[in-house]
Write a protein that holds these residues in place. Structure first.
Motif, mmCIF file in Angstrom:
data_model
loop_
_atom_site.group_PDB
_atom_site.id
_atom_site.type_symbol
_atom_site.label_atom_id
_atom_site.label_comp_id
_atom_site.label_asym_id
_atom_site.label_seq_id
_atom_site.Cartn_x
_atom_site.Cartn_y
_atom_site.Cartn_z
ATOM 1 N N THR A 86 19.658 0.714 -31.240
ATOM 2 C CA THR A 86 18.654 1.719 -30.917
ATOM 3 C C THR A 86 19.009 3.043 -31.561
ATOM 4 O OG1 THR A 86 19.796 2.380 -28.891
ATOM 5 C CG2 THR A 86 18.134 0.662 -28.690
ATOM 6 N N GLY A 87 17.954 3.781 -31.910
ATOM 7 C CA GLY A 87 18.143 5.154 -32.358
ATOM 8 C C GLY A 87 18.339 6.025 -31.130
ATOM 9 N N PRO A 88 18.462 7.313 -31.321
ATOM 10 C CA PRO A 88 18.633 8.215 -30.179
ATOM 11 C C PRO A 88 17.443 8.116 -29.220
ATOM 12 C CG PRO A 88 18.905 9.386 -32.266
ATOM 13 C CD PRO A 88 18.434 8.015 -32.600
ATOM 14 N N GLY A 114 13.444 -15.568 -37.600
ATOM 15 C CA GLY A 114 12.357 -15.163 -38.478
ATOM 16 C C GLY A 114 10.996 -15.347 -37.837
ATOM 17 N N ARG A 115 10.924 -16.082 -36.729
ATOM 18 C CA ARG A 115 9.639 -16.300 -36.066
ATOM 19 C C ARG A 115 9.209 -15.071 -35.278
ATOM 20 N NH1 ARG A 115 9.101 -21.577 -32.878
ATOM 21 N NH2 ARG A 115 6.948 -20.915 -32.971
ATOM 22 N N PHE A 116 10.067 -14.576 -34.376
ATOM 23 C CA PHE A 116 9.745 -13.382 -33.593
ATOM 24 C C PHE A 116 10.650 -12.228 -33.998
ATOM 25 C CE2 PHE A 116 8.557 -16.908 -30.729
ATOM 26 C CZ PHE A 116 7.207 -16.662 -30.650
ATOM 27 N N VAL A 117 11.927 -12.477 -34.039
ATOM 28 C CA VAL A 117 12.899 -11.466 -34.465
ATOM 29 C C VAL A 117 13.359 -11.863 -35.858
ATOM 30 C CG1 VAL A 117 15.148 -10.428 -34.009
ATOM 31 C CG2 VAL A 117 13.648 -11.019 -32.104
ATOM 32 N N PRO A 118 13.181 -10.999 -36.840
ATOM 33 C CA PRO A 118 13.559 -11.361 -38.202
ATOM 34 C C PRO A 118 15.070 -11.498 -38.371
ATOM 35 C CG PRO A 118 12.651 -9.154 -38.120
ATOM 36 C CD PRO A 118 12.585 -9.701 -36.745
ATOM 37 N N GLU A 119 15.455 -12.289 -39.374
ATOM 38 C CA GLU A 119 16.870 -12.499 -39.640
ATOM 39 C C GLU A 119 17.541 -11.232 -40.120
ATOM 40 O OE1 GLU A 119 17.446 -15.827 -42.226
ATOM 41 O OE2 GLU A 119 16.113 -17.078 -41.031
ATOM 42 N N ARG A 120 16.860 -10.448 -40.949
ATOM 43 C CA ARG A 120 17.484 -9.272 -41.550
ATOM 44 C C ARG A 120 17.192 -7.970 -40.830
ATOM 45 N NH1 ARG A 120 15.689 -10.794 -47.430
ATOM 46 N NH2 ARG A 120 14.188 -11.818 -46.145
ATOM 47 N N GLY A 121 16.279 -7.949 -39.936
ATOM 48 C CA GLY A 121 16.027 -6.729 -39.183
ATOM 49 C C GLY A 121 14.593 -6.254 -39.262
ATOM 50 N N ASP A 122 14.126 -5.711 -38.172
ATOM 51 C CA ASP A 122 12.762 -5.222 -38.049
ATOM 52 C C ASP A 122 12.815 -3.950 -37.221
ATOM 53 O OD1 ASP A 122 9.991 -5.062 -38.048
ATOM 54 O OD2 ASP A 122 9.767 -6.461 -36.388
ATOM 55 N N MET A 123 12.510 -2.815 -37.838
ATOM 56 C CA MET A 123 12.553 -1.530 -37.146
ATOM 57 C C MET A 123 11.224 -1.295 -36.439
ATOM 58 S SD MET A 123 14.519 1.136 -36.567
ATOM 59 C CE MET A 123 15.690 1.377 -37.889
ATOM 60 N N GLN A 124 11.298 -1.024 -35.152
ATOM 61 C CA GLN A 124 10.117 -0.776 -34.332
ATOM 62 C C GLN A 124 10.248 0.575 -33.654
ATOM 63 O OE1 GLN A 124 7.448 -3.106 -33.592
ATOM 64 N NE2 GLN A 124 8.308 -4.314 -35.264
ATOM 65 N N GLU A 125 9.109 1.241 -33.431
ATOM 66 C CA GLU A 125 9.058 2.439 -32.603
ATOM 67 C C GLU A 125 8.611 1.993 -31.222
ATOM 68 O OE1 GLU A 125 6.416 5.289 -34.384
ATOM 69 O OE2 GLU A 125 7.555 5.331 -36.242
ATOM 70 N N TYR A 140 7.972 -0.111 -16.470
ATOM 71 C CA TYR A 140 6.648 -0.577 -16.051
ATOM 72 C C TYR A 140 5.655 -0.660 -17.207
ATOM 73 C CZ TYR A 140 5.016 4.292 -15.926
ATOM 74 O OH TYR A 140 4.669 5.570 -16.261
ATOM 75 N N SER A 141 5.997 -0.064 -18.351
ATOM 76 C CA SER A 141 5.101 -0.197 -19.515
ATOM 77 C C SER A 141 5.905 -0.029 -20.790
ATOM 78 C CB SER A 141 3.963 0.841 -19.466
ATOM 79 O OG SER A 141 4.478 2.141 -19.698
ATOM 80 N N ALA A 142 5.409 -0.656 -21.839
ATOM 81 C CA ALA A 142 6.044 -0.507 -23.151
ATOM 82 C C ALA A 142 5.012 -0.795 -24.219
ATOM 83 C CB ALA A 142 7.224 -1.459 -23.294
ATOM 84 N N SER A 143 5.096 -0.006 -25.284
ATOM 85 C CA SER A 143 4.286 -0.279 -26.470
ATOM 86 C C SER A 143 5.193 -0.109 -27.680
ATOM 87 C CB SER A 143 3.075 0.644 -26.543
ATOM 88 O OG SER A 143 3.481 1.986 -26.644
ATOM 89 N N TRP A 144 4.958 -0.918 -28.683
ATOM 90 C CA TRP A 144 5.801 -0.873 -29.876
ATOM 91 C C TRP A 144 4.971 -1.154 -31.093
ATOM 92 C CZ3 TRP A 144 6.007 -4.248 -25.867
ATOM 93 C CH2 TRP A 144 5.623 -5.559 -26.124
ATOM 94 N N LYS A 145 5.433 -0.618 -32.210
ATOM 95 C CA LYS A 145 4.786 -0.842 -33.495
ATOM 96 C C LYS A 145 5.840 -0.679 -34.572
ATOM 97 C CE LYS A 145 3.362 3.950 -33.968
ATOM 98 N NZ LYS A 145 2.291 4.889 -34.097
ATOM 99 N N PRO A 146 5.611 -1.303 -35.728
ATOM 100 C CA PRO A 146 6.567 -1.130 -36.826
ATOM 101 C C PRO A 146 6.683 0.340 -37.211
ATOM 102 C CG PRO A 146 5.045 -2.919 -37.311
ATOM 103 C CD PRO A 146 4.531 -2.229 -36.082
ATOM 104 N N VAL A 147 7.875 0.772 -37.554
ATOM 105 C CA VAL A 147 8.092 2.151 -37.969
ATOM 106 C C VAL A 147 7.189 2.460 -39.167
ATOM 107 C CG1 VAL A 147 9.764 3.742 -39.017
ATOM 108 C CG2 VAL A 147 10.443 2.301 -37.097
ATOM 109 N N GLY A 148 6.489 3.581 -39.067
ATOM 110 C CA GLY A 148 5.600 4.000 -40.147
ATOM 111 C C GLY A 148 4.174 3.484 -40.003
ATOM 112 N N ALA A 149 3.924 2.540 -39.091
ATOM 113 C CA ALA A 149 2.558 2.023 -38.909
ATOM 114 C C ALA A 149 1.773 3.000 -38.039
ATOM 115 C CB ALA A 149 2.592 0.653 -38.234
ATOM 116 N N ASP A 150 0.511 3.196 -38.385
ATOM 117 C CA ASP A 150 -0.333 4.094 -37.576
ATOM 118 C C ASP A 150 -1.512 3.390 -37.014
ATOM 119 O OD1 ASP A 150 1.191 6.440 -37.799
ATOM 120 O OD2 ASP A 150 0.402 6.774 -39.811
#
Length: 150
Positions: A86-88, A114-125, A140-150
């Protein structure tokens, strides 16, 4: 007599230790909860992870608590060596009573099939909602998206 004194001292140490834990600020306890959940994933212990997830959890696409647990267990079966970095953490405590909080951070998941969690890494916000219930922080809640995706 000596045994009684030792038992009393032991009880005093336990009571003082418990009181000291209760004095940690809410934000510090929340950060410790997030760290414990990260460790639970890395050690392949979904039950420990789910202890901090509220019954009414909602995630991306309407994912509920049961769905999150199934997703986590399935991924850990497919990829037992998942690492989480995790980042800060950016923690915003709720106004007034500090029993709610929003935590934002980036997370890198790696070691998957590689199906859900990639072998080499996947950065999410990740943006997560938390509330304190009976002295324990629960997600109680969470939302995530790839870093840089809008």
């Amino acid at each position: 007599m000596i045994r009684t004194v030792i038992n009393c001292m032991l009880c005093a140490v336990i009571v003082l230790s418990m009181a000291a834990c209760g004095r940690e600020p809410p934000e510090q306890r929340l950060r410790l909860t997030v760290a414990a959940m990260q460790e639970a994933v890395e050690k392949g212990r979904p039950k420990d992870f789910m202890e901090s997830v509220a019954e009414d959890f909602v995630g991306n696409g309407g994912l509920d608590r049961e769905g999150l647990e199934r997703l986590l267990k399935g991924q850990l079966l497919l990829s037992p060596n998942v690492t989480v970095q995790t980042g800060p953490l950016s923690v915003e405590m709720g106004a007034g009573d500090a029993t709610t909080a929003t935590v934002r951070f980036s997370v890198l998941l790696a070691g998957g099939s590689g199906r859900f969690v990639p072998e080499r890494g996947d950065m999410q916000e990740l943006v997560s909602g938390w509330r304190e219930e009976d002295g324990q922080w629960r997600l109680y809640s969470a939302s995530w998206k790839p870093v840089g995706a809008d």
